[in-house]
Scaffold this motif. Structure first.
Motif, mmCIF file in Angstrom:
data_model
loop_
_atom_site.group_PDB
_atom_site.id
_atom_site.type_symbol
_atom_site.label_atom_id
_atom_site.label_comp_id
_atom_site.label_asym_id
_atom_site.label_seq_id
_atom_site.Cartn_x
_atom_site.Cartn_y
_atom_site.Cartn_z
ATOM 1 N N ARG A 457 -17.004 -0.403 -25.143
ATOM 2 C CA ARG A 457 -17.620 0.442 -26.164
ATOM 3 C C ARG A 457 -17.421 -0.168 -27.556
ATOM 4 N N ASP A 458 -18.435 -0.038 -28.398
ATOM 5 C CA ASP A 458 -18.341 -0.460 -29.789
ATOM 6 C C ASP A 458 -17.567 0.594 -30.572
ATOM 7 N N SER A 459 -16.554 0.166 -31.328
ATOM 8 C CA SER A 459 -15.670 1.113 -31.998
ATOM 9 C C SER A 459 -16.349 1.880 -33.118
ATOM 10 N N LEU A 460 -17.385 1.321 -33.741
ATOM 11 C CA LEU A 460 -18.028 1.992 -34.879
ATOM 12 C C LEU A 460 -19.067 3.009 -34.425
ATOM 13 N N THR A 461 -19.992 2.579 -33.544
ATOM 14 C CA THR A 461 -21.125 3.436 -33.178
ATOM 15 C C THR A 461 -20.908 4.207 -31.888
ATOM 16 N N GLY A 462 -19.931 3.802 -31.074
ATOM 17 C CA GLY A 462 -19.731 4.447 -29.782
ATOM 18 C C GLY A 462 -20.687 3.972 -28.709
ATOM 19 N N LEU A 463 -21.589 3.027 -29.044
ATOM 20 C CA LEU A 463 -22.520 2.498 -28.047
ATOM 21 C C LEU A 463 -21.807 1.476 -27.166
ATOM 22 N N PHE A 464 -22.492 1.123 -26.057
ATOM 23 C CA PHE A 464 -21.966 0.039 -25.236
ATOM 24 C C PHE A 464 -22.029 -1.266 -26.021
ATOM 25 N N ASN A 465 -21.147 -2.253 -25.609
ATOM 26 C CA ASN A 465 -21.156 -3.548 -26.261
ATOM 27 C C ASN A 465 -21.609 -4.633 -25.286
ATOM 28 N N ARG A 466 -21.552 -5.893 -25.729
ATOM 29 C CA ARG A 466 -22.043 -7.014 -24.912
ATOM 30 C C ARG A 466 -21.276 -7.159 -23.610
ATOM 31 N N HIS A 467 -19.963 -6.875 -23.650
ATOM 32 C CA HIS A 467 -19.168 -7.020 -22.427
ATOM 33 C C HIS A 467 -19.711 -6.089 -21.345
ATOM 34 N N TYR A 468 -20.047 -4.867 -21.700
ATOM 35 C CA TYR A 468 -20.627 -3.941 -20.736
ATOM 36 C C TYR A 468 -21.963 -4.469 -20.220
ATOM 37 N N PHE A 469 -22.758 -5.039 -21.126
ATOM 38 C CA PHE A 469 -24.070 -5.570 -20.728
ATOM 39 C C PHE A 469 -23.914 -6.679 -19.696
ATOM 40 N N TYR A 470 -22.982 -7.625 -19.973
ATOM 41 C CA TYR A 470 -22.800 -8.749 -19.053
ATOM 42 C C TYR A 470 -22.230 -8.306 -17.706
ATOM 43 N N GLU A 471 -21.301 -7.325 -17.733
ATOM 44 C CA GLU A 471 -20.602 -6.935 -16.518
ATOM 45 C C GLU A 471 -21.361 -5.907 -15.674
ATOM 46 N N GLN A 472 -22.144 -5.013 -16.326
ATOM 47 C CA GLN A 472 -22.762 -3.905 -15.602
ATOM 48 C C GLN A 472 -24.285 -4.016 -15.520
ATOM 49 N N VAL A 473 -24.945 -4.276 -16.662
ATOM 50 C CA VAL A 473 -26.408 -4.215 -16.693
ATOM 51 C C VAL A 473 -27.033 -5.426 -16.022
ATOM 52 N N VAL A 474 -26.533 -6.632 -16.374
ATOM 53 C CA VAL A 474 -27.152 -7.846 -15.832
ATOM 54 C C VAL A 474 -27.055 -7.915 -14.308
ATOM 55 N N VAL A 521 -22.010 3.805 -42.405
ATOM 56 C CA VAL A 521 -22.695 5.098 -42.236
ATOM 57 C C VAL A 521 -24.114 4.884 -41.739
ATOM 58 N N VAL A 522 -24.812 3.881 -42.307
ATOM 59 C CA VAL A 522 -26.189 3.595 -41.874
ATOM 60 C C VAL A 522 -26.212 3.192 -40.405
ATOM 61 N N LEU A 523 -25.277 2.316 -39.998
ATOM 62 C CA LEU A 523 -25.257 1.858 -38.606
ATOM 63 C C LEU A 523 -25.000 3.021 -37.646
ATOM 64 N N LYS A 524 -24.061 3.924 -38.003
ATOM 65 C CA LYS A 524 -23.770 5.054 -37.117
ATOM 66 C C LYS A 524 -24.961 6.005 -37.027
ATOM 67 N N ASN A 525 -25.658 6.231 -38.147
ATOM 68 C CA ASN A 525 -26.823 7.117 -38.121
ATOM 69 C C ASN A 525 -27.967 6.496 -37.316
ATOM 70 N N VAL A 526 -28.202 5.197 -37.526
ATOM 71 C CA VAL A 526 -29.272 4.530 -36.772
ATOM 72 C C VAL A 526 -28.966 4.574 -35.280
ATOM 73 N N ALA A 527 -27.696 4.310 -34.915
ATOM 74 C CA ALA A 527 -27.311 4.350 -33.503
ATOM 75 C C ALA A 527 -27.533 5.743 -32.915
ATOM 76 N N ALA A 528 -27.158 6.785 -33.676
ATOM 77 C CA ALA A 528 -27.333 8.151 -33.177
ATOM 78 C C ALA A 528 -28.811 8.491 -32.987
ATOM 79 N N ARG A 529 -29.657 8.044 -33.929
ATOM 80 C CA ARG A 529 -31.083 8.342 -33.808
ATOM 81 C C ARG A 529 -31.727 7.570 -32.660
ATOM 82 N N LEU A 530 -31.287 6.358 -32.463
ATOM 83 C CA LEU A 530 -31.806 5.595 -31.315
ATOM 84 C C LEU A 530 -31.409 6.269 -30.004
ATOM 85 N N GLY A 531 -30.136 6.686 -29.905
ATOM 86 C CA GLY A 531 -29.673 7.331 -28.677
ATOM 87 C C GLY A 531 -30.400 8.639 -28.409
ATOM 88 N N ALA A 532 -30.735 9.389 -29.477
ATOM 89 C CA ALA A 532 -31.433 10.661 -29.292
ATOM 90 C C ALA A 532 -32.897 10.461 -28.909
#
Length: 657
Positions: A457-474, A521-532
């Motif tokens: 997990r990314d500590s700022l936005t709470g989204l998944f990070n690259r490690h999750y992408f490489y290990e789970q999604v790919v 603040v901008v990054l967290k708001n953008v992440a929240a809007r993308l997730g919604a």
């Protein structure tokens, strides 16, 4: 009496010969980068009349001057000579300096990384015991560069930061120059441009106070590289012009051609083609005069681009193509290809420009794969180290429990013989002990789950990070298409999914004007809007910095356009509330579909993400706050080359942000 006074005055003016030697050697060392041939001539003069430690110090600087001239054999020979003197004299400081010079030559020219690593580690151990601040700083800087080569950029930044602190503590301005140069470069490499430029300002101030012209020229060239990477063309041009003026005053012809060629590139970016042509011609003339093959090719390339802008297309392309063939291994090769393609596009040669852009894409993809592999290996090493620490802690805990169990077993045997009542007490004690073991195992399991969550997990936005992408999604999505997916594609008109690469527009200016807190603040708001806005089955990842990657399974190009429109509206439709103002943040999107045919293998996800990145670049250059994507029908044709793969669409409310 008069003669005696004259002799005393002459002795007083002559000074300490050792201090004169140290001062002269320091000046030569600091100017060897801009004037390596002149430095070698002066070093040869300094050798005369000196033996032992002083001769070894001259050999160390001589090795460095040959290193700047890319003469690997002489660089290694001089370093080996200094090493022999250091061992014979039992002088650890001299030996450490010689080992570092030897390591530079092996790493850069011989590519013997293991031997270079051993030399650097040995020199670092010797430097820990020294009182020489320059040697301490050089050892830490070299270890930082080694960490960078291993893919551990964060570790490299930490080491060069410690090097700068050591130089400040030792009050050594030359050592501080060296540390600040590498610190600014590494910080710029990870996108921390404000910090990098601050280190550059400090470096320039130290160089001015030092008063060594060659050192100031070197600092100006470093300032240009940092400013150019930070996207500050005005400061880059100012720094480069200052460096060129200093080099001209020093008559440093061997180092002048490449800065002039870079100055021509900056002039072309601001559409001052006449000045660009004059700078490129001067660079070509100087390169030929000093026999600088690299300078000749770089100046020829920039001169070829100026001819293209002046509509001398055939002549300009011939010069640029010939120069690029010789520069294919250069670090800036992709950037030169992009400049070449841009020039052809500006004069109406769109098909030729598209060919150049495709070549740049393939080259950058190969470089990106290599960088990604290094980063993934560094991450894997860190993960393995954490795993080992956890295993060691578990083994220690298990050994304590086994020791306790053995002790209890012995007590049980003794007590069983004596009294059965004590046996009951022992049973109770064992039950309590096993309860504690279960409790400890549960705590250990919770800790492992917490570590896994932190690593994915990314500590700022709470989204998944690259490690999750490489290990789970790919691994989950890289598989062969089956009949079920074929039926779904045929029945619903859907493909295997779409990759979306999104980037916050002008995010650097937000950080620079409002501060990093506002940027967070901008990054967290953008992440929240993308997730919604996206679906539950969509995978949303913070890809790095202000970039976000989304994988949308089970949709095609048309649906992707609709999703992009919703995302653009969701992010840019409502201002973001800061402490004392409101800010409208927008994003640009590049998308690429993951087309599947019956019985086919999934396309390489790295290629899909890279194509999405190219589309994102197209959206950025097209005005921002818009989407651009790959037309999957054109990409699926295999019998003919697609004429237009990238389709761009502007947001209904898009404007200059």
């Amino acid at each position: 009496m008069g003669l005696l006074l004259v002799c005393q005055a002459a002795v007083a003016r002559s000074g300490d010969p050792h201090e004169d030697f140290t001062r002269d050697l320091t000046i030569v060392r600091e100017e060897s980068y801009v004037m390596p041939h002149e430095a070698l001539r002066r070093l040869e003069a300094l050798k005369q009349g000196h033996t032992g430690r002083e001769l070894g110090q001259v050999l160390v600087v001589t090795s460095r001057a040959y290193w700047w001239l890319k003469d690997k054999n002489r660089a290694v020979d001089a370093a080996l000579g200094a090493e022999r003197l250091g061992r014979d004299l039992h002088d650890d400081d001299l030996l450490a300096k010689a080992m570092l010079s030897h390591a530079y030559a092996l790493s850069k020219f011989v590519h013997d990384q293991e031997a270079a690593r051993r030399l650097i580690q040995g020199a670092a151990r010797l430097a820990d015991e020294t009182s020489d601040p320059y040697l301490k700083t050089q050892a830490l800087v070299t270890q930082g560069l080694l960490a960078e080569e291993d893919g551990d950029t964060a570790g490299g930044i930490d080491l060069v930061t410690r090097a700068a602190d050591a130089a400040r503590a030792g009050n050594d301005p030359d050592a501080l120059q060296m540390a600040l140069r590498e610190q600014a470069r590494l910080l710029a490499g990870v996108g921390k441009y404000t910090e990098a430029l601050a280190r550059t300002d400090e470096m320039i101030a130290v160089a001015r106070a030092r008063g060594i012209a060659g050192q100031l020229a070197h600092a100006r060239l470093s300032e240009y590289a940092t400013a150019a990477r930070a996207g500050n063309p005005k400061r880059a041009e100012s720094a480069l012009r200052s460096a060129v003026e200093l080099l001209e005053k020093l008559h440093a012809q061997e180092r002048l051609a490449v800065p002039l060629a870079h100055l021509a590139e900056l002039y072309m970016q601001s559409r001052r083609f006449g000045e660009a042509e004059r700078a490129a011609v001067a660079a070509l003339r100087i390169s030929r005069a000093v026999g600088d093959d690299y300078g000749i090719q770089l100046a020829s390339f920039e001169l070829g681009l100026t001819q293209i802008y002046f509509r001398n297309i055939a002549e300009g392309r011939a010069m640029a193509d010939k120069a690029l063939d010789a520069l294919s291994s250069d670090d800036q090769y992709v950037r030169m290809l992009l400049n070449y393609g841009h020039a052809l596009g500006q004069v109406g040669f769109g098909e030729a420009a598209l060919t150049i852009y495709e070549k740049a894409g393939s080259v950058s993809l190969a470089a990106w794969r290599k960088e990604k592999q290094l980063s993934y290996e560094a991450l894997q090493r860190a993960w393995d180290n954490q795993k080992k620490q956890t295993e060691l802690a578990a083994l220690h805990h298990e050994s304590v429990l086994k020791a306790a169990e053995l002790k209890n077993a012995r007590r049980q045997r003794s007590l069983w013989v004596a009294l059965s009542a004590t046996t009951c007490i022992g049973v109770v004690l064992i039950a309590l002990l096993y309860r504690r073991v279960a409790k400890a195992n549960k705590a250990l399991q919770q800790k492992n789950e917490q570590l896994y969550l932190q690593s994915t997990r990314d500590s700022l936005t709470g989204l998944f990070n690259r490690h999750y992408f490489y290990e789970q999604v790919v691994p989950r999505h890289h598989r062969k298409a089956g009949p079920a997916s074929d039926r779904r594609a045929g029945a619903e008109g859907r493909t295997g999914g779409v990759f979306l690469l999104m980037d916050v527009d002008r995010f650097k200016s937000i950080n620079d004007t409002l501060g990093h807190g506002a940027g967070d603040v901008v990054l967290k708001n953008v992440a929240a809007r993308l997730g919604a806005t996206l679906r539950e089955q969509d995978v949303l990842i913070r890809w790095g910095g202000e970039e976000f990657l989304a994988y949308l399974p089970g949709i095609g190009t048309e649906e992707a356009r609709q999703v992009c429109a919703r995302v653009l509206a969701a992010v840019g439709g409502t201002p973001i509330a800061l402490d004392d103002r409101e800010l409208t943040a927008t994003i640009s999107i590049g998308f690429c579909p993951k087309s599947l045919t019956p019985g086919a293998i999934d396309p390489d996800w790295e290629q899909l993400v890279h194509l999405a990145d190219l589309c994102l670049y197209a959206a950025k250059t097209g005005g921002r706050r818009r989407r651009a994507g790959i037309d999957e029908r054109a990409r699926s044709r295999r019998d003919a080359r697609p004429r237009r793969l990238i389709t761009a669409a502007r947001s209904p409310r898009a404007g200059r942000s």
